[in-house]
Design an enzyme around this catalytic site. Structure first.
Site, PDB file in Angstrom:
ATOM      1  N   ARG A  37       0.820  -1.221   0.000  1.00 18.71           N
ATOM      2  CA  ARG A  37       0.000   0.000   0.000  1.00 18.71           C
ATOM      3  C   ARG A  37       0.857   1.276   0.000  1.00 18.71           C
ATOM      4  O   ARG A  37       0.472   2.283   0.575  1.00 18.71           O
ATOM      5  CB  ARG A  37      -0.975   0.020   1.188  1.00 18.71           C
ATOM      6  CG  ARG A  37      -2.027  -1.071   1.162  1.00 18.71           C
ATOM      7  CD  ARG A  37      -3.039  -0.821   0.050  1.00 18.71           C
ATOM      8  NE  ARG A  37      -4.152  -1.741   0.118  1.00 18.71           N
ATOM      9  CZ  ARG A  37      -5.330  -1.470   0.690  1.00 18.71           C
ATOM     10  NH1 ARG A  37      -5.533  -0.313   1.240  1.00 18.71           N
ATOM     11  NH2 ARG A  37      -6.282  -2.368   0.695  1.00 18.71           N
ATOM     12  N   ARG A  70      -2.970   6.905   0.783  1.00 14.43           N
ATOM     13  CA  ARG A  70      -3.496   8.108   1.446  1.00 14.43           C
ATOM     14  C   ARG A  70      -2.546   8.797   2.416  1.00 14.43           C
ATOM     15  O   ARG A  70      -2.805   9.911   2.825  1.00 14.43           O
ATOM     16  CB  ARG A  70      -4.800   7.754   2.154  1.00 14.43           C
ATOM     17  CG  ARG A  70      -5.929   7.497   1.190  1.00 14.43           C
ATOM     18  CD  ARG A  70      -7.096   6.809   1.856  1.00 14.43           C
ATOM     19  NE  ARG A  70      -6.698   5.474   2.272  1.00 14.43           N
ATOM     20  CZ  ARG A  70      -7.511   4.576   2.801  1.00 14.43           C
ATOM     21  NH1 ARG A  70      -8.772   4.884   3.029  1.00 14.43           N
ATOM     22  NH2 ARG A  70      -7.083   3.375   3.133  1.00 14.43           N
ATOM     23  N   ARG A  85      -5.898  11.953  -6.438  1.00 10.07           N
ATOM     24  CA  ARG A  85      -7.219  11.327  -6.254  1.00 10.07           C
ATOM     25  C   ARG A  85      -8.327  12.381  -6.336  1.00 10.07           C
ATOM     26  O   ARG A  85      -9.374  12.130  -6.928  1.00 10.07           O
ATOM     27  CB  ARG A  85      -7.287  10.586  -4.914  1.00 10.07           C
ATOM     28  CG  ARG A  85      -8.486   9.646  -4.843  1.00 10.07           C
ATOM     29  CD  ARG A  85      -8.657   9.009  -3.485  1.00 10.07           C
ATOM     30  NE  ARG A  85      -9.194   9.950  -2.529  1.00 10.07           N
ATOM     31  CZ  ARG A  85      -9.520   9.649  -1.274  1.00 10.07           C
ATOM     32  NH1 ARG A  85      -9.347   8.426  -0.821  1.00 10.07           N
ATOM     33  NH2 ARG A  85      -9.994  10.566  -0.472  1.00 10.07           N
ATOM     34  N   ASP A  89      -6.600  -2.013  -7.793  1.00 11.97           N
ATOM     35  CA  ASP A  89      -7.172  -2.674  -6.624  1.00 11.97           C
ATOM     36  C   ASP A  89      -7.511  -4.103  -6.996  1.00 11.97           C
ATOM     37  O   ASP A  89      -7.808  -4.389  -8.160  1.00 11.97           O
ATOM     38  CB  ASP A  89      -8.425  -1.947  -6.129  1.00 11.97           C
ATOM     39  CG  ASP A  89      -8.753  -2.381  -4.708  1.00 11.97           C
ATOM     40  OD1 ASP A  89      -8.114  -1.885  -3.779  1.00 11.97           O
ATOM     41  OD2 ASP A  89      -9.609  -3.264  -4.536  1.00 11.97           O
ATOM     42  N   TYR A  91     -15.300 -10.963  -0.724  1.00 13.42           N
ATOM     43  CA  TYR A  91     -16.045  -9.747  -1.093  1.00 13.42           C
ATOM     44  C   TYR A  91     -17.216 -10.073  -2.025  1.00 13.42           C
ATOM     45  O   TYR A  91     -18.275  -9.447  -1.958  1.00 13.42           O
ATOM     46  CB  TYR A  91     -15.117  -8.737  -1.778  1.00 13.42           C
ATOM     47  CG  TYR A  91     -14.107  -8.134  -0.829  1.00 13.42           C
ATOM     48  CD1 TYR A  91     -14.456  -7.082   0.009  1.00 13.42           C
ATOM     49  CD2 TYR A  91     -12.812  -8.640  -0.748  1.00 13.42           C
ATOM     50  CE1 TYR A  91     -13.542  -6.539   0.896  1.00 13.42           C
ATOM     51  CE2 TYR A  91     -11.889  -8.099   0.129  1.00 13.42           C
ATOM     52  CZ  TYR A  91     -12.259  -7.058   0.947  1.00 13.42           C
ATOM     53  OH  TYR A  91     -11.360  -6.525   1.825  1.00 13.42           O
TER      54      TYR A  91
HETATM   55  O1  CP3 Z   1       0.066  -1.346  -2.635  1.00  8.07           O
HETATM   56  C1  CP3 Z   1      -0.138  -0.376  -3.376  1.00  8.07           C
HETATM   57  O2  CP3 Z   1       0.269   0.765  -3.160  1.00  8.07           O
HETATM   58  C2  CP3 Z   1      -0.858  -0.628  -4.699  1.00  8.07           C
HETATM   59  C3  CP3 Z   1      -2.258  -0.401  -4.686  1.00  8.07           C
HETATM   60  C4  CP3 Z   1      -3.215  -1.318  -3.944  1.00  8.07           C
HETATM   61  C5  CP3 Z   1      -4.471  -0.843  -3.480  1.00  8.07           C
HETATM   62  N1  CP3 Z   1      -5.181  -1.898  -3.030  1.00  8.07           N
HETATM   63  C6  CP3 Z   1      -4.926   0.549  -3.527  1.00  8.07           C
HETATM   64  C7  CP3 Z   1      -6.019   0.977  -2.660  1.00  8.07           C
HETATM   65  C8  CP3 Z   1      -3.163  -2.684  -3.665  1.00  8.07           C
HETATM   66  C9  CP3 Z   1      -2.035  -3.685  -3.892  1.00  8.07           C
HETATM   67  C10 CP3 Z   1      -4.430  -3.046  -3.099  1.00  8.07           C
HETATM   68  C11 CP3 Z   1      -4.791  -4.416  -2.733  1.00  8.07           C
HETATM   69  C12 CP3 Z   1      -6.012  -4.661  -1.949  1.00  8.07           C
HETATM   70  N2  CP3 Z   1      -7.243  -4.074  -2.068  1.00  8.07           N
HETATM   71  C13 CP3 Z   1      -6.121  -5.683  -0.975  1.00  8.07           C
HETATM   72  C14 CP3 Z   1      -5.016  -6.640  -0.606  1.00  8.07           C
HETATM   73  C15 CP3 Z   1      -3.931  -5.987   0.163  1.00  8.07           C
HETATM   74  C16 CP3 Z   1      -4.255  -5.698   1.590  1.00  8.07           C
HETATM   75  O3  CP3 Z   1      -4.057  -4.532   1.979  1.00  8.07           O
HETATM   76  O4  CP3 Z   1      -4.601  -6.621   2.315  1.00  8.07           O
HETATM   77  C17 CP3 Z   1      -7.428  -5.648  -0.462  1.00  8.07           C
HETATM   78  C18 CP3 Z   1      -7.998  -6.545   0.613  1.00  8.07           C
HETATM   79  C19 CP3 Z   1      -8.137  -4.636  -1.165  1.00  8.07           C
HETATM   80  C20 CP3 Z   1      -9.572  -4.259  -1.052  1.00  8.07           C
HETATM   81  C21 CP3 Z   1      -9.732  -2.855  -0.630  1.00  8.07           C
HETATM   82  N3  CP3 Z   1      -9.419  -1.772  -1.418  1.00  8.07           N
HETATM   83  C22 CP3 Z   1     -10.217  -2.373   0.606  1.00  8.07           C
HETATM   84  C23 CP3 Z   1     -10.646  -3.276   1.742  1.00  8.07           C
HETATM   85  C24 CP3 Z   1     -10.195  -0.992   0.521  1.00  8.07           C
HETATM   86  C25 CP3 Z   1     -10.728  -0.016   1.537  1.00  8.07           C
HETATM   87  C26 CP3 Z   1     -10.026  -0.140   2.813  1.00  8.07           C
HETATM   88  C27 CP3 Z   1      -9.098   0.995   3.008  1.00  8.07           C
HETATM   89  O5  CP3 Z   1      -7.894   0.770   3.209  1.00  8.07           O
HETATM   90  O6  CP3 Z   1      -9.632   2.125   2.970  1.00  8.07           O
HETATM   91  C28 CP3 Z   1      -9.646  -0.616  -0.713  1.00  8.07           C
HETATM   92  C29 CP3 Z   1      -9.394   0.758  -1.202  1.00  8.07           C
HETATM   93  C30 CP3 Z   1      -8.002   1.086  -1.614  1.00  8.07           C
HETATM   94  N4  CP3 Z   1      -7.204   0.323  -2.409  1.00  8.07           N
HETATM   95  C31 CP3 Z   1      -7.316   2.295  -1.332  1.00  8.07           C
HETATM   96  C32 CP3 Z   1      -6.079   2.242  -1.983  1.00  8.07           C
HETATM   97  C33 CP3 Z   1      -5.016   3.295  -2.040  1.00  8.07           C
HETATM   98  C34 CP3 Z   1      -7.876   3.449  -0.527  1.00  8.07           C
HETATM   99  C35 CP3 Z   1      -8.901   4.125  -1.372  1.00  8.07           C
HETATM  100  C36 CP3 Z   1      -8.826   5.602  -1.336  1.00  8.07           C
HETATM  101  O7  CP3 Z   1      -7.843   6.226  -1.809  1.00  8.07           O
HETATM  102  O8  CP3 Z   1      -9.825   6.178  -0.887  1.00  8.07           O
END
Ligand code: CP3
Length: 346
Positions: free
Chosen positions: A23, A27, A36, A73, A154
């Site tokens: 990640r 943010r 964003r 994502d 999901y």
């Molecule tokens: O790692 C990176 O920087 C690359 C980008 C990346 C994102 N999601 C961007 C993201 C990666 C590799 C993911 C994978 C992801 N997405 C996983 C597996 C990794 C982990 O962390 O366990 C999972 C379970 C998801 C599903 C997901 N996407 C959730 C549960 C959420 C919301 C939860 C949260 O953290 O707010 C997201 C949103 C998400 N994916 C964001 C980002 C940067 C935040 C969204 C935003 O900018 O508002």
């Protein structure tokens, strides 16, 4: 020229142990928040190759990590299979039409058709390939997917869950349907990862973020075997592309880990010593600082020294043991990366 990060994935000696953060594009970076905001929302950002490439590169320049991870994502996969994904502000992902029966699953499109719809991901990768090749720092690009099990949670629950009760009801009362879902997602993911590789990623990682929801006795049946199927499909066709497996929170399964892949991602709840003892000879290990240590620079350095002492600078990639949180100070993320590079340098 071979890339430092790819060399490390294959267990070759490198001048220091490379580091990246799960990640890392996100943010905690004001620069990410600005892009964003321009995009309007998170999903628009994923769908816009130019902006997605821009935020992928940000942590290289701002934090100094040794690898870039594609900005996207895991949930774009079920979205393009025909489910309706949205992100509810402050609550996370939602599917309005979760899978409850076989007819729901049959409505979703399968392997080639679904993988072909993810063009914005391949366009982002192609753009990143050009941008990374134009730099002189030889940074590798990591592509990724969710594991079929994590994606299925999901697709079945319709959102994130603390109890996984709807999935588990299916696991214990209708395992045939759960396997049918997992098999269909596996087929899409195989083609999706293959297309990511053809578009230009150097490495792939499979995230099984919700591995710990499955009892260890059943982990192979409902998750690991599908991850291995994907890894082995890719290793057979693309042996030069390292595959990283990240099953989060399964220390009781370490004895039974098998499969043809290169790197095992260790989560923060698993002691590195234990992972090294069980898996270090067979796989390169990635990880595993507890991400909340990033709130303290002193505790960060302490953990890096410990992890480095355990691994001895060999067959290791530094990372967090799960994703970086949005309220971590950027300076502390920079401190983590610099300290990993400094302490492991030889
Ligand atoms: O790692 C990176 O920087 C690359 C980008 C990346 C994102 N999601 C961007 C993201 C990666 C590799 C993911 C994978 C992801 N997405 C996983 C597996 C990794 C982990 O962390 O366990 C999972 C379970 C998801 C599903 C997901 N996407 C959730 C549960 C959420 C919301 C939860 C949260 O953290 O707010 C997201 C949103 C998400 N994916 C964001 C980002 C940067 C935040 C969204 C935003 O900018 O508002």
């Amino acid at each position: 020229m071979s890339k430092l990060f790819v060399d490390a994935c294959f267990g070759k000696e490198t001048p220091y142990t490379p580091v990246w953060m799960m990640r890392q594009a996100g943010r905690y970076l004001p620069e990410y928040m600005a892009v964003r905001a321009e995009a309007g929302n998170f999903l628009n950002l994923c769908h816009d190759p130019k902006k997605a490439a821009e935020v992928t590169i940000q942590p290289l320049d701002i934090v100094g990590v040794d690898a870039a991870i594609l900005f996207s994502d895991i949930l774009v996969i079920p979205d393009e299979m025909g489910m309706d994904l949205s992100f509810v502000k402050g609550e996370g992902p939602r599917f309005s039409d979760p899978i409850t029966n076989e007819a729901d699953l049959d409505r979703l499109i399968g392997a080639e058709a679904a993988a072909s719809k993810l063009t914005y991901v391949y366009d982002t990768i192609a753009l990143l390939r050009q941008q990374l090749d134009a730099r002189d720092d030889d940074i590798a690009l990591i592509g990724f997917t969710g594991a079929p099990w994590t994606l299925a949670t999901y697709m079945i629950e319709g959102q994130g869950t603390k109890t996984y009760n709807i999935c588990k009801k299916m696991m214990y009362s209708n395992p045939k349907l759960l396997h049918k879902i997992l098999a269909k997602v596996t087929d899409v993911v195989k083609r999706y990862m293959e297309k990511q590789i053809q578009s230009g990623v150097d490495v792939v990682q499979i995230f099984d973020s919700w591995a710990a929801a499955i009892e260890p006795e059943l982990y192979d049946e409902f998750s690991w075997q599908y991850m291995v199927e994907i890894a082995e499909y890719l290793k057979e066709k693309y042996p030069h592309i390292p595959v990283i497996m990240f099953p989060k929170g399964i220390p009781a399964f370490l004895d039974r880990v098998y499969g043809n892949f290169d790197v095992f991602g260790v989560d923060w709840s698993t002691p590195m010593e234990l992972a090294k003892e069980k898996l270090g000879a067979k796989y390169v290990l990635q990880g595993n600082m507890e991400p909340c240590r990033l709130y303290s620079q002193e505790k960060t350095t302490e953990a890096i020294k410990h992890i480095h002492n355990v691994m001895g600078g060999k067959r290791h990639i530094f990372n967090l043991g799960h994703g970086i949180l949005p309220d971590v100070p950027v300076d502390n993320a920079i401190h983590f990366v610099r300290e990993c590079q400094r302490i492991s340098k030889h």
